[in-house]
Design an enzyme around this catalytic site. Sequence first.
Site, PDB file in Angstrom:
ATOM      1  N   ARG A   1      19.573  -5.432   1.965  1.00 22.89           N
ATOM      2  CA  ARG A   1      20.021  -4.147   1.453  1.00 22.89           C
ATOM      3  C   ARG A   1      20.792  -3.438   2.558  1.00 22.89           C
ATOM      4  NH1 ARG A   1      16.352  -0.309   0.333  1.00 22.89           N
ATOM      5  NH2 ARG A   1      14.625  -1.360   1.376  1.00 22.89           N
TER       6      ARG A   1
ATOM      7  N   TYR B   1      12.324  -7.043   8.994  1.00 20.37           N
ATOM      8  CA  TYR B   1      12.486  -5.677   9.486  1.00 20.37           C
ATOM      9  C   TYR B   1      11.623  -5.520  10.733  1.00 20.37           C
ATOM     10  CZ  TYR B   1      12.602  -0.777  10.229  1.00 20.37           C
ATOM     11  OH  TYR B   1      12.798   0.436  10.840  1.00 20.37           O
TER      12      TYR B   1
ATOM     13  N   ASP C   1      10.695  -2.660  13.785  1.00 20.33           N
ATOM     14  CA  ASP C   1      10.922  -1.390  14.455  1.00 20.33           C
ATOM     15  C   ASP C   1      11.367  -1.680  15.890  1.00 20.33           C
ATOM     16  OD1 ASP C   1      10.595   0.779  12.736  1.00 20.33           O
ATOM     17  OD2 ASP C   1       8.414   0.578  12.755  1.00 20.33           O
TER      18      ASP C   1
ATOM     19  N   ARG D   1      -3.031  10.516   2.748  1.00 22.74           N
ATOM     20  CA  ARG D   1      -3.950  11.066   3.748  1.00 22.74           C
ATOM     21  C   ARG D   1      -4.731  12.219   3.131  1.00 22.74           C
ATOM     22  NH1 ARG D   1       0.404  11.708   8.438  1.00 22.74           N
ATOM     23  NH2 ARG D   1       0.838   9.502   8.760  1.00 22.74           N
TER      24      ARG D   1
ATOM     25  N   ARG E   1       0.858  -1.183   0.000  1.00 20.52           N
ATOM     26  CA  ARG E   1       0.000   0.000   0.000  1.00 20.52           C
ATOM     27  C   ARG E   1       0.898   1.237   0.000  1.00 20.52           C
ATOM     28  NH1 ARG E   1      -0.206   1.565   5.428  1.00 20.52           N
ATOM     29  NH2 ARG E   1      -2.003   2.883   5.110  1.00 20.52           N
TER      30      ARG E   1
ATOM     31  N   GLU F   1      22.414   9.501   2.630  1.00 23.01           N
ATOM     32  CA  GLU F   1      22.218   8.046   2.619  1.00 23.01           C
ATOM     33  C   GLU F   1      22.163   7.517   1.186  1.00 23.01           C
ATOM     34  OE1 GLU F   1      19.636   7.625   6.741  1.00 23.01           O
ATOM     35  OE2 GLU F   1      18.923   6.655   4.913  1.00 23.01           O
TER      36      GLU F   1
ATOM     37  N   ARG G   1      18.268  10.366   0.811  1.00 22.09           N
ATOM     38  CA  ARG G   1      17.809  11.391   1.751  1.00 22.09           C
ATOM     39  C   ARG G   1      18.981  11.982   2.518  1.00 22.09           C
ATOM     40  NH1 ARG G   1      14.622   8.115   6.559  1.00 22.09           N
ATOM     41  NH2 ARG G   1      16.389   6.864   7.212  1.00 22.09           N
TER      42      ARG G   1
HETATM   43  P1  FDA Z   1      20.246  -5.194  16.193  1.00 16.78           P
HETATM   44  O1  FDA Z   1      20.707  -5.347  14.806  1.00 16.78           O
HETATM   45  O2  FDA Z   1      20.030  -3.836  16.729  1.00 16.78           O
HETATM   46  O3  FDA Z   1      21.201  -5.973  17.174  1.00 16.78           O
HETATM   47  C1  FDA Z   1      21.812  -7.208  16.836  1.00 16.78           C
HETATM   48  C2  FDA Z   1      23.163  -7.273  17.514  1.00 16.78           C
HETATM   49  O4  FDA Z   1      23.702  -8.588  17.332  1.00 16.78           O
HETATM   50  C3  FDA Z   1      24.161  -6.281  16.931  1.00 16.78           C
HETATM   51  O5  FDA Z   1      24.680  -5.455  17.951  1.00 16.78           O
HETATM   52  C4  FDA Z   1      25.244  -7.187  16.331  1.00 16.78           C
HETATM   53  O6  FDA Z   1      26.552  -6.640  16.451  1.00 16.78           O
HETATM   54  C5  FDA Z   1      25.098  -8.440  17.188  1.00 16.78           C
HETATM   55  N1  FDA Z   1      25.639  -9.637  16.524  1.00 16.78           N
HETATM   56  C6  FDA Z   1      25.386 -10.081  15.284  1.00 16.78           C
HETATM   57  N2  FDA Z   1      26.120 -11.187  15.019  1.00 16.78           N
HETATM   58  C7  FDA Z   1      26.848 -11.447  16.133  1.00 16.78           C
HETATM   59  C8  FDA Z   1      27.812 -12.440  16.459  1.00 16.78           C
HETATM   60  N3  FDA Z   1      28.178 -13.394  15.589  1.00 16.78           N
HETATM   61  N4  FDA Z   1      28.380 -12.409  17.684  1.00 16.78           N
HETATM   62  C9  FDA Z   1      28.051 -11.438  18.583  1.00 16.78           C
HETATM   63  N5  FDA Z   1      27.147 -10.456  18.311  1.00 16.78           N
HETATM   64  C10 FDA Z   1      26.557 -10.467  17.095  1.00 16.78           C
HETATM   65  N6  FDA Z   1      13.303   1.320  14.272  1.00 16.78           N
HETATM   66  C11 FDA Z   1      12.424   2.244  14.777  1.00 16.78           C
HETATM   67  O7  FDA Z   1      11.612   1.897  15.633  1.00 16.78           O
HETATM   68  N7  FDA Z   1      12.477   3.547  14.344  1.00 16.78           N
HETATM   69  C12 FDA Z   1      13.374   3.967  13.409  1.00 16.78           C
HETATM   70  O8  FDA Z   1      13.368   5.134  13.040  1.00 16.78           O
HETATM   71  C13 FDA Z   1      14.285   3.012  12.889  1.00 16.78           C
HETATM   72  N8  FDA Z   1      15.207   3.389  11.954  1.00 16.78           N
HETATM   73  C14 FDA Z   1      16.030   2.443  11.388  1.00 16.78           C
HETATM   74  C15 FDA Z   1      16.925   2.828  10.400  1.00 16.78           C
HETATM   75  C16 FDA Z   1      17.740   1.873   9.798  1.00 16.78           C
HETATM   76  C17 FDA Z   1      18.709   2.286   8.723  1.00 16.78           C
HETATM   77  C18 FDA Z   1      17.646   0.525  10.200  1.00 16.78           C
HETATM   78  C19 FDA Z   1      18.473  -0.537   9.524  1.00 16.78           C
HETATM   79  C20 FDA Z   1      16.789   0.147  11.207  1.00 16.78           C
HETATM   80  C21 FDA Z   1      15.964   1.115  11.814  1.00 16.78           C
HETATM   81  N9  FDA Z   1      15.101   0.766  12.834  1.00 16.78           N
HETATM   82  C22 FDA Z   1      14.228   1.693  13.342  1.00 16.78           C
HETATM   83  C23 FDA Z   1      15.034  -0.637  13.333  1.00 16.78           C
HETATM   84  C24 FDA Z   1      15.900  -0.881  14.571  1.00 16.78           C
HETATM   85  O9  FDA Z   1      17.255  -0.669  14.247  1.00 16.78           O
HETATM   86  C25 FDA Z   1      15.633  -2.322  15.042  1.00 16.78           C
HETATM   87  O10 FDA Z   1      14.352  -2.376  15.591  1.00 16.78           O
HETATM   88  C26 FDA Z   1      16.574  -2.807  16.074  1.00 16.78           C
HETATM   89  O11 FDA Z   1      17.874  -2.722  15.586  1.00 16.78           O
HETATM   90  C27 FDA Z   1      16.251  -4.266  16.362  1.00 16.78           C
HETATM   91  O12 FDA Z   1      17.070  -4.712  17.388  1.00 16.78           O
HETATM   92  P2  FDA Z   1      17.715  -6.154  17.350  1.00 16.78           P
HETATM   93  O13 FDA Z   1      18.212  -6.406  18.704  1.00 16.78           O
HETATM   94  O14 FDA Z   1      16.756  -7.138  16.768  1.00 16.78           O
HETATM   95  O15 FDA Z   1      18.876  -6.058  16.261  1.00 16.78           O
END
Ligand code: FDA
Length: 389
Positions: free
Chosen positions: A258, A360, A362, A179, A175, A312, A289
């Site tokens: 990506r 993905y 949040d 608005r 979608r 970016e 952006r």
């Molecule tokens: P996250 O990726 O944060 O943590 C995983 C951890 O595991 C990392 O620290 C990594 O180093 C570790 N790891 C991986 N492999 C490992 C290994 N082999 N050994 C040890 N450690 C390891 N959300 C939102 O609510 N508002 C927003 O505006 C945004 N904006 C946004 C922008 C961009 C560019 C991205 C990519 C994402 C967002 N997000 C977001 C999403 C947000 O980043 C996401 O919700 C959290 O990162 C999720 O947390 P996790 O703990 O799942 O993963």
Amino acid sequence: MNYDIVVVGSGFFGLTIAERCANELGLKVLVIDKRDHIGGNAYSETDPVTGIEVHTYGAHLFHTSNERVWRYVNRFTSFTPYVHHVYTTHDGVVYPMPINLGTINQFFHASYTPDEARALIAEQAGELAGQDPQNLNDKGISLIGRPLYEAFIKDYTGKQWQTDPKDLPASVISRLPVRYTYDNRYFNDTYEGLPTHGYTAWLETMVDSPDIDVLLSTDFFDESQPYHRAALVGRVPIVYTGPIDRYFDYSAGALAWRTIDFTTEYPETGDFQGTAVMNYPDLDRDYTRIIEPRHFHPERDYPADKTVIMKEYSRFAEEGDEPYYPVGTPEDRRRLLAYRDLAAREEGVVFGGRLGTYQYLDMHAAIGSALSVVDNVIVPHVRDGVPFD
Ligand code: FDA
């Protein structure tokens, strides 16, 4: 083993698990992360030139409608009243996003009422009526009509995917919100704001417990350090939040992501663009952006004569790149099913978070999902001896 549970990854998913296990269940917790800081992608730091808080892995805006998550996060930080707005520069003119009545009237140089605008967009979207859109381009036109789609979505999406939208599957968008009011709040959630003292202060408060040890710069797959996969699996419950394909040595193939490249610049002004996020949907610029982080905290005493911006650039991730957004081709979905099967059979390990589930999430969703794992897996395991998986 001195620990009751090991958490791999210190993003919001891992830290929520660690915090609840230590403070609610009284467990001794080890958190390991391969990066040299906690917080995963939500981590932020102070820009050394301007003193402005920058979100190291891309702009992070907190928003949620989940009451439980909102109550939970407020234990660790208060939030500013920041409300997120996004603007976009198309053909030399700035428009509010997401597309709303203001965008429509500005674009068509008109003063349509909501009903008139709705009728116009329905008519324009009818161009491909009766056809089943086979690619993203046709899907976009059938959702919001050609003029708005071509101005604001087509080339922006093309830049995000580095692919002509005609060659992208229609499923990439389900979608496109329009608005028919002048409301240009970016998020629809009940609660939003930014952590008053920054993300890192919030994240540090979550692990501030004598029952949580954190080991940084420690890769779970590095057998030269003591807390690696072969040494731990089967000996202690593990919550793994790293990439699911990496855990199984890519045996079903690598899942596609990506990534984003950021370039940092210091324009000679105290305010570069007057807002935190400006999209660039046209092909005259390679970037998608520009973020100007000073606008995330208008309440702070930042220098009036300096600013920092990040451009970016989006592209497909290659080996060694940060995985940011799952691509999710049919091949990826087949691979993910194979990994889910393997994960279901991996006793003593729970897979979670955005990398552990290849989706993905949040921040509020990552936190909410971790709270559910505590309720549904960890509490029954600790209190009733239910197997940990
Ligand atoms: P996250 O990726 O944060 O943590 C995983 C951890 O595991 C990392 O620290 C990594 O180093 C570790 N790891 C991986 N492999 C490992 C290994 N082999 N050994 C040890 N450690 C390891 N959300 C939102 O609510 N508002 C927003 O505006 C945004 N904006 C946004 C922008 C961009 C560019 C991205 C990519 C994402 C967002 N997000 C977001 C999403 C947000 O980043 C996401 O919700 C959290 O990162 C999720 O947390 P996790 O703990 O799942 O993963």
